[in-house]
Motif scaffolding. Structure first.
Motif, mmCIF file in Angstrom:
data_model
loop_
_atom_site.group_PDB
_atom_site.id
_atom_site.type_symbol
_atom_site.label_atom_id
_atom_site.label_comp_id
_atom_site.label_asym_id
_atom_site.label_seq_id
_atom_site.Cartn_x
_atom_site.Cartn_y
_atom_site.Cartn_z
ATOM 1 N N ASP A 221 37.966 26.082 32.901
ATOM 2 C CA ASP A 221 37.258 24.991 33.586
ATOM 3 C C ASP A 221 36.636 24.056 32.560
ATOM 4 O OD1 ASP A 221 37.796 26.498 35.814
ATOM 5 O OD2 ASP A 221 35.759 27.302 35.992
ATOM 6 N N LEU A 222 36.504 22.792 32.922
ATOM 7 C CA LEU A 222 35.806 21.833 32.058
ATOM 8 C C LEU A 222 34.387 21.562 32.553
ATOM 9 C CD1 LEU A 222 38.302 18.925 31.261
ATOM 10 C CD2 LEU A 222 36.860 20.118 29.594
ATOM 11 N N GLU A 223 34.159 21.751 33.853
ATOM 12 C CA GLU A 223 32.923 21.281 34.509
ATOM 13 C C GLU A 223 31.651 21.731 33.795
ATOM 14 O OE1 GLU A 223 35.315 23.075 36.852
ATOM 15 O OE2 GLU A 223 36.240 21.149 36.345
ATOM 16 N N GLY A 224 31.616 22.998 33.421
ATOM 17 C CA GLY A 224 30.371 23.526 32.863
ATOM 18 C C GLY A 224 30.155 23.200 31.391
ATOM 19 N N PHE A 225 30.900 22.266 30.841
ATOM 20 C CA PHE A 225 30.821 21.994 29.398
ATOM 21 C C PHE A 225 29.373 21.753 28.971
ATOM 22 C CE2 PHE A 225 30.897 19.788 25.440
ATOM 23 C CZ PHE A 225 32.060 20.150 24.801
ATOM 24 N N ALA A 226 28.888 22.548 28.044
ATOM 25 C CA ALA A 226 27.494 22.392 27.593
ATOM 26 C C ALA A 226 27.384 22.641 26.090
ATOM 27 C CB ALA A 226 26.585 23.346 28.360
ATOM 28 N N TRP A 227 28.489 22.549 25.372
ATOM 29 C CA TRP A 227 28.480 22.832 23.935
ATOM 30 C C TRP A 227 27.830 21.693 23.147
ATOM 31 C CZ3 TRP A 227 29.370 27.666 22.916
ATOM 32 C CH2 TRP A 227 30.209 28.401 23.751
ATOM 33 N N ALA A 228 27.146 22.039 22.088
ATOM 34 C CA ALA A 228 26.650 21.043 21.144
ATOM 35 C C ALA A 228 27.852 20.435 20.435
ATOM 36 C CB ALA A 228 25.720 21.702 20.132
ATOM 37 N N VAL A 229 27.814 19.140 20.173
ATOM 38 C CA VAL A 229 28.923 18.494 19.481
ATOM 39 C C VAL A 229 28.460 17.779 18.215
ATOM 40 C CG1 VAL A 229 30.421 18.284 21.514
ATOM 41 C CG2 VAL A 229 28.739 16.492 21.021
ATOM 42 N N THR A 230 27.161 17.899 17.904
ATOM 43 C CA THR A 230 26.649 17.337 16.650
ATOM 44 C C THR A 230 25.832 18.409 15.943
ATOM 45 O OG1 THR A 230 24.549 16.635 17.608
ATOM 46 C CG2 THR A 230 26.370 15.047 17.703
ATOM 47 N N ALA A 257 26.129 42.459 31.931
ATOM 48 C CA ALA A 257 25.592 42.303 33.283
ATOM 49 C C ALA A 257 26.375 41.238 34.039
ATOM 50 C CB ALA A 257 24.108 41.927 33.234
ATOM 51 N N VAL A 258 26.623 41.508 35.333
ATOM 52 C CA VAL A 258 27.479 40.627 36.137
ATOM 53 C C VAL A 258 26.991 39.185 36.124
ATOM 54 C CG1 VAL A 258 28.413 40.171 38.433
ATOM 55 C CG2 VAL A 258 28.129 42.529 37.678
ATOM 56 N N HIS A 259 25.693 38.988 36.340
ATOM 57 C CA HIS A 259 25.206 37.612 36.494
ATOM 58 C C HIS A 259 24.614 37.028 35.226
ATOM 59 C CE1 HIS A 259 26.182 37.810 40.667
ATOM 60 N NE2 HIS A 259 25.488 38.929 40.789
ATOM 61 N N GLU A 260 24.805 37.706 34.104
ATOM 62 C CA GLU A 260 24.240 37.223 32.837
ATOM 63 C C GLU A 260 25.337 37.151 31.778
ATOM 64 O OE1 GLU A 260 21.397 36.021 32.691
ATOM 65 O OE2 GLU A 260 20.267 36.950 34.333
ATOM 66 N N PRO A 261 26.087 36.057 31.747
ATOM 67 C CA PRO A 261 27.197 35.987 30.789
ATOM 68 C C PRO A 261 26.744 35.843 29.332
ATOM 69 C CG PRO A 261 27.011 33.939 32.049
ATOM 70 C CD PRO A 261 26.049 34.900 32.655
ATOM 71 N N ALA A 352 37.441 41.488 35.961
ATOM 72 C CA ALA A 352 37.355 40.240 36.725
ATOM 73 C C ALA A 352 36.162 39.414 36.247
ATOM 74 C CB ALA A 352 37.235 40.548 38.215
ATOM 75 N N THR A 353 35.034 40.075 35.962
ATOM 76 C CA THR A 353 33.835 39.355 35.521
ATOM 77 C C THR A 353 34.039 38.765 34.130
ATOM 78 O OG1 THR A 353 32.472 40.890 36.795
ATOM 79 C CG2 THR A 353 31.343 39.555 35.153
ATOM 80 N N ALA A 354 34.548 39.560 33.220
ATOM 81 C CA ALA A 354 34.732 39.062 31.846
ATOM 82 C C ALA A 354 35.706 37.881 31.831
ATOM 83 C CB ALA A 354 35.245 40.183 30.945
ATOM 84 N N ILE A 355 36.752 37.955 32.655
ATOM 85 C CA ILE A 355 37.742 36.875 32.670
ATOM 86 C C ILE A 355 37.183 35.637 33.375
ATOM 87 C CG2 ILE A 355 40.043 36.219 33.513
ATOM 88 C CD1 ILE A 355 40.748 39.302 33.025
ATOM 89 N N ALA A 356 36.429 35.842 34.457
ATOM 90 C CA ALA A 356 35.809 34.688 35.140
ATOM 91 C C ALA A 356 34.805 33.996 34.214
ATOM 92 C CB ALA A 356 35.115 35.143 36.429
ATOM 93 N N ASP A 357 34.011 34.776 33.484
ATOM 94 C CA ASP A 357 33.068 34.194 32.513
ATOM 95 C C ASP A 357 33.827 33.366 31.473
ATOM 96 O OD1 ASP A 357 31.026 35.548 33.783
ATOM 97 O OD2 ASP A 357 30.751 37.060 32.210
ATOM 98 N N THR A 358 34.937 33.925 31.023
ATOM 99 C CA THR A 358 35.739 33.273 29.985
ATOM 100 C C THR A 358 36.303 31.947 30.492
ATOM 101 O OG1 THR A 358 36.300 35.431 29.076
ATOM 102 C CG2 THR A 358 37.759 33.602 28.491
ATOM 103 N N ARG A 359 36.807 31.972 31.708
ATOM 104 C CA ARG A 359 37.360 30.757 32.296
ATOM 105 C C ARG A 359 36.276 29.681 32.447
ATOM 106 N NH1 ARG A 359 41.312 29.820 35.921
ATOM 107 N NH2 ARG A 359 41.686 32.010 36.348
ATOM 108 N N ARG A 360 35.112 30.081 32.918
ATOM 109 C CA ARG A 360 34.037 29.134 33.197
ATOM 110 C C ARG A 360 33.421 28.583 31.918
ATOM 111 N NH1 ARG A 360 30.708 32.498 35.736
ATOM 112 N NH2 ARG A 360 32.140 32.682 37.478
ATOM 113 N N ASN A 361 33.287 29.433 30.886
ATOM 114 C CA ASN A 361 32.460 29.057 29.733
ATOM 115 C C ASN A 361 33.197 28.988 28.394
ATOM 116 O OD1 ASN A 361 30.122 29.180 31.433
ATOM 117 N ND2 ASN A 361 30.160 31.415 31.247
ATOM 118 N N ALA A 362 34.466 29.345 28.351
ATOM 119 C CA ALA A 362 35.175 29.495 27.068
ATOM 120 C C ALA A 362 34.389 30.436 26.150
ATOM 121 C CB ALA A 362 35.419 28.147 26.376
#
Ligand code: FAD
Ligand code: DLZ
Ligand code: SF4
Length: 506
Positions: A221-230, A257-261, A352-362
């Motif tokens: 996913d791109l939506e949650g992009f929150a990385w520093a770029v500088t 933890a499920v809700h704490e990536p 499923a959780t580890a892969i969903a976290d990965t998809r959402r947050n890279a």
């Protein structure tokens, strides 16, 4: 004489060696966005956006400092799509006498650069990458004459050599290692800090739109992009980590933890790896927090060991052993990567959780990578090359020099124990102890065989059975093999059957 200083996407440091002696009146910095680098593996969309945005911001900073920067964008019409193609075009444009580059971090690109002098008929000056504590040569000297290369030995030497977290000759706190304190499960009552995100600016948003279209079929996913770029944003992320998370880093280093990536992890690896932060300043910031009494020794030592120890060590192993390292396959693992690594569709909640976290947050933290997606692939015998491609594609911090030894050596034991003294194989009990995944899973870690049994349980034993001839001689594997030998025959049969049915169904 005019020089082109070529700066790659993971060399975004103002003190990079390719810029030493740069003459702003004559010389030109070259930076190129090329399709090959985005597709040699199909990187997560956030990873591509992160690197391209950081490159554009870095080029702007260089211009502000008076450098002349020749910058090729991915969507420039004449873009050839490769480093070599873009260098050839730049040479025609700028007519330099020579090219300067800091040695690339990956073997693949290093080979490319080594071919340039002949191909381009131009002098190519390849400089050492001095952004590490330990140079490639120093690591080779350390490794010389040793039979095994244990991280712990290397790490202690690095602590001494660099005087990090030392009281004279002794380690701060009286021990080199506080791992025994660092295995706590996350208590329900403890508040985990919100992620410190950096809001995408206009440059990042423009890139995100391009990536969404051009790499629409890439994972993530791109939506949650929150990385520093500088660098400035990366420094703010470091400050936040030191004050808010570092004090708890040690205690919950291995928790899941499920809700704490993110838990109490730093999320700094992408910035270290592309050069926005230096490993030395990050270690010093952690040590200073300890000296001020703001973070305990088990946290600070554990954190510093990851950077001064593991990160330097895996880079040393990579350059010591490549290219043959990637070809080893000690356990003869040949199974394809299960499709659910890409789709996330599995009823095993931990995966499923580890892969969903990965998809959402890279992003996934270390224990998810090692003990969930890694452990599962080890147990079912996924081919090293297929698993490596996955890890290299899906994480914002993934570069071959750090991803390969972790996957090949640490996770899959494919190097036959060069890095790890035994495989990190674990059953459902381990995952249940360190996480809250099992409570909401379709399977139970308490059930060993048959319906409802956690697949990690029978896969763990079938892994030991299948690899017996190779692993049995390992002194650290004596205990599990003795347990296996005491098992009733029908239990062993059930294990083999369950594992067979499960693997066939993948
Ligand atoms: P923290 O937990 O906050 O740790 C601090 C820093 O220590 C990290 O930023 C990282 O720079 C360093 N570090 C920690 N563990 C390792 C390690 N095992 N090897 C090297 N450096 C380490 N890390 C990468 O940077 N790139 C990769 O491509 C990568 N691939 C991995 C693949 C597998 C299969 C495994 C098991 C681990 C991999 N790691 C990789 C190591 C580690 O998982 C990540 O560095 C870490 O999760 C990054 O998150 P963080 O910055 O929040 O780390
Ligand atoms: C990962 C990456 C991506 C996606 N794109 C670029 C790019 O367009 N231009 C560039 O210079 N670097 C990019 N990178 C990082 C390179 O892959 C990285 O610098 C090399 O792999 C290091 O050997
Ligand atoms: Fe994972 Fe097994 Fe726990 Fe399910 S029961 S979450 S598969 S360890």
């Amino acid at each position: 004489a005019r020089t082109i200083a070529l700066i790659l996407g993971d060399q975004l440091s103002h003190d990079i060696s390719s810029l030493q002696g740069f003459d702003p009146r004559e010389d030109v910095v070259l930076m190129v966005e090329v399709a090959d680098e985005a597709t040699y593996v199909r990187h997560h969309k956030q990873k591509i956006a992160f690197i391209l945005s950081a490159m554009r911001h870095f080029a702007d900073e260089l211009r502000e400092h008076g450098f002349r920067v020749d910058y090729v964008r991915l969507d420039d019409e004449a873009n050839t799509g490769s480093f070599t193609g873009e260098l050839i075009r730049a040479i025609a444009r700028l007519k330099p006498d020579c090219v300067v580059i800091t040695e690339p971090g990956e073997w693949r690109v290093r080979k490319m650069v080594d071919g340039w002098p002949e191909q381009l008929r131009l002098h190519v000056n390849v400089r050492e990458d001095d952004r590490f504590f330990c140079s490639v040569g120093q690591f080779q000297a350390w490794a010389d004459g040793r039979k095994t290369y244990r991280m712990e030995h290397f790490y202690r030497e690095m602590r001494r050599r660099n005087g990090i977290l030392m009281d004279g000759e002794s380690p701060c706190g009286g021990h080199w290692n506080f791992d025994a304190d660092n295995r706590k499960k996350l208590p329900h009552t403890l508040k985990v800090p919100e992620r410190f995100g950096s809001e995408p600016d206009a440059i990042t948003r423009e890139i995100m739109s391009m990536v969404a279209v051009r790499f629409a079929d890439h994972f993530g996913d791109l939506e949650g992009f929150a990385w520093a770029v500088t660098r400035k944003q990366a420094l703010a992320t470091l400050d936040f980590f030191i004050s808010e998370a570092l004090p708890f880093f040690g205690d919950y280093q291995d928790a899941m933890a499920v809700h704490e990536p993110f838990l109490f992890h730093s999320l700094l690896s992408p910035y270290l790896n592309i050069g926005l932060l230096s490993p030395r300043e990050v270690c010093e910031a952690a040590e200073n927090a300890f000296r001020r009494g703001e973070a305990p020794i088990n946290s600070v030592e554990g954190f510093i060991r990851q950077i001064l120890g593991w990160r330097e060590y895996v880079r040393g192993i990579y350059w010591l052993k490549m290219p043959h390292y990637a070809e080893t396959n000690a356990l003869g693992a040949v199974r394809s990567l299960p499709w659910f690594y890409w789709s996330g569709e599995t009823d095993m909640n931990c995966l499923a959780t580890a892969i969903a976290d990965t998809r959402r947050n890279a992003y996934a933290h270390h224990i998810q990578r090692l003990m969930i997606t890694g452990n599962f692939a080890l147990l079912v015998g996924v081919s090293p090359a297929e698993l490596e491609e996955w890890y290299l594609a899906v994480y914002a911090d993934a570069f071959d020099w750090v991803e390969l030894p972790n996957t090949h050596g640490m996770v899959l034991f494919a190097d036959g124990g060069l890095m790890a003294s035994k495989p990190y194989a674990a059953s459902g009990a381990y995952i249940d102890r360190m996480s809250d995944y099992c409570g909401t899973c379709a399977y139970s870690p308490k059930i060993k065989n048959g319906p409802g049994a956690c697949p990690f349980n029978f896969l763990y034993w079938s892994f030991l059975i299948e690899n017996r001839s190779y692993l049995e001689q390992n002194p650290r594997m004596g205990m599990p093999y003795r347990t296996l030998d005491r098992m009733p025959k029908d239990r062993v049969k059930a294990i083999t059957q369950d594992a067979h049915t499960f693997i066939e169904g993948l």
